[in-house]
Motif scaffolding. Structure first.
Motif, short mmCIF file in Angstrom:
data_model
loop_
_atom_site.label_atom_id
_atom_site.label_comp_id
_atom_site.label_asym_id
_atom_site.label_seq_id
_atom_site.Cartn_x
_atom_site.Cartn_y
_atom_site.Cartn_z
N ALA A 19 0.83 -1.21 0.00
CA ALA A 19 0.00 0.00 0.00
C ALA A 19 0.86 1.26 0.00
O ALA A 19 0.57 2.23 -0.69
CB ALA A 19 -0.93 0.00 1.21
N GLY A 20 1.95 1.22 0.77
CA GLY A 20 2.84 2.37 0.83
C GLY A 20 3.53 2.63 -0.50
O GLY A 20 3.63 3.78 -0.94
N LEU A 21 4.00 1.56 -1.13
CA LEU A 21 4.65 1.70 -2.44
C LEU A 21 3.66 2.23 -3.48
O LEU A 21 4.00 3.09 -4.30
CB LEU A 21 5.22 0.36 -2.88
N ARG A 22 2.45 1.71 -3.46
CA ARG A 22 1.42 2.18 -4.40
C ARG A 22 1.15 3.67 -4.19
O ARG A 22 1.06 4.45 -5.15
CB ARG A 22 0.13 1.39 -4.23
N LEU A 23 1.04 4.08 -2.93
CA LEU A 23 0.75 5.47 -2.62
C LEU A 23 1.86 6.38 -3.15
O LEU A 23 1.58 7.44 -3.74
CB LEU A 23 0.61 5.64 -1.11
#
Length: 219
Positions: A19-23
């Motif tokens: 989720a962090g990488l996508r954000l």
């Protein structure tokens, strides 16, 4: 989606990391995360289905790990470029990833800006390594090589003075922003010097520049 948007697959067993990488990646206009995977097997399936240009893949995942998936992905011609991610700055991982065709190797504490730069760099067909990884890799190879100093210096003679300065800084494992500060030039200028040096020397990535500089003697 615009045709020039970079398609990315994120593979990591931790949902929060994905989720962090996508954000981070989707905060830009030119990168789109087209799929996620929890392990190597899912990553391979997703690559075949979504044909991403770049895969961000964790080294250590349950079941099939990232290194095994990397090997499978690179068996297909024209396959996705894979950047390996890990929290561990270990030589064994770096060497194994590079042997299996990784286009990049980054630590998970890499700054968001550098992560985005890495994706763009690899999508353009270049290699990208974290500066700390570059330093360790250079040292490891230096211990195993018997360099031809004269030949290395002859090759480097095609570079301009500024290009040689930048190459020397690359050999010390400095990132572009660090080189820019040290040599009082913009990051854009540093990147241009690196790109021209790669073209002149017929090399593929910064590590190869660094090794050539090391072979040439003190820098």
């Amino acid at each position: 989606m615009a045709p020039d948007v970079i398609r990315v697959l994120v593979a990591d067993d931790e949902a929060l990391v994905r989720a962090g990488l996508r954000l981070i990646l989707e905060a830009t206009d030119d990168i789109d995360v087209v799929a996620e995977a929890e392990n190597g097997s899912q990553a391979i399936t997703a690559v075949l289905r979504y044909r991403p240009q770049v895969v961000l893949m964790d080294v250590r995942m349950p079941g099939m790990d990232g290194l095994s998936a990397l090997k499978e992905i690179n068996r297909s011609p024209g396959s996705s470029k894979v950047i390996m991610l890990t929290t561990f700055d270990l030589d064994d991982y770096v060497h194994a990833a590079l042997r299996r065709g990784a286009a990049g190797f980054l630590l998970k504490d890499t700054a968001p800006r550098d992560l985005i730069t890495a994706v763009r760099t690899v999508a353009e067909g270049n290699a990208m390594l974290a500066p700390t990884v570059t330093r360790r890799l250079i040292d490891a190879f230096a211990d195993r090589r018997s360099p031809d100093v004269h030949a290395a210096r002859e090759r480097l003679a095609v570079l301009t003075g500024k290009e040689r300065q930048v190459a020397g800084a690359v050999a010390r494992g400095l990132a572009n922003n660090e080189i820019a500060r040290e040599l009082a030039m913009s990051e854009t200028t540093v990147k241009a010097h690196v790109s021209r040096s790669l073209a002149k020397l017929g090399l593929a990535n910064r590590v190869q520049i660094a090794l050539l500089v090391r072979d040439s003697g003190p820098y």
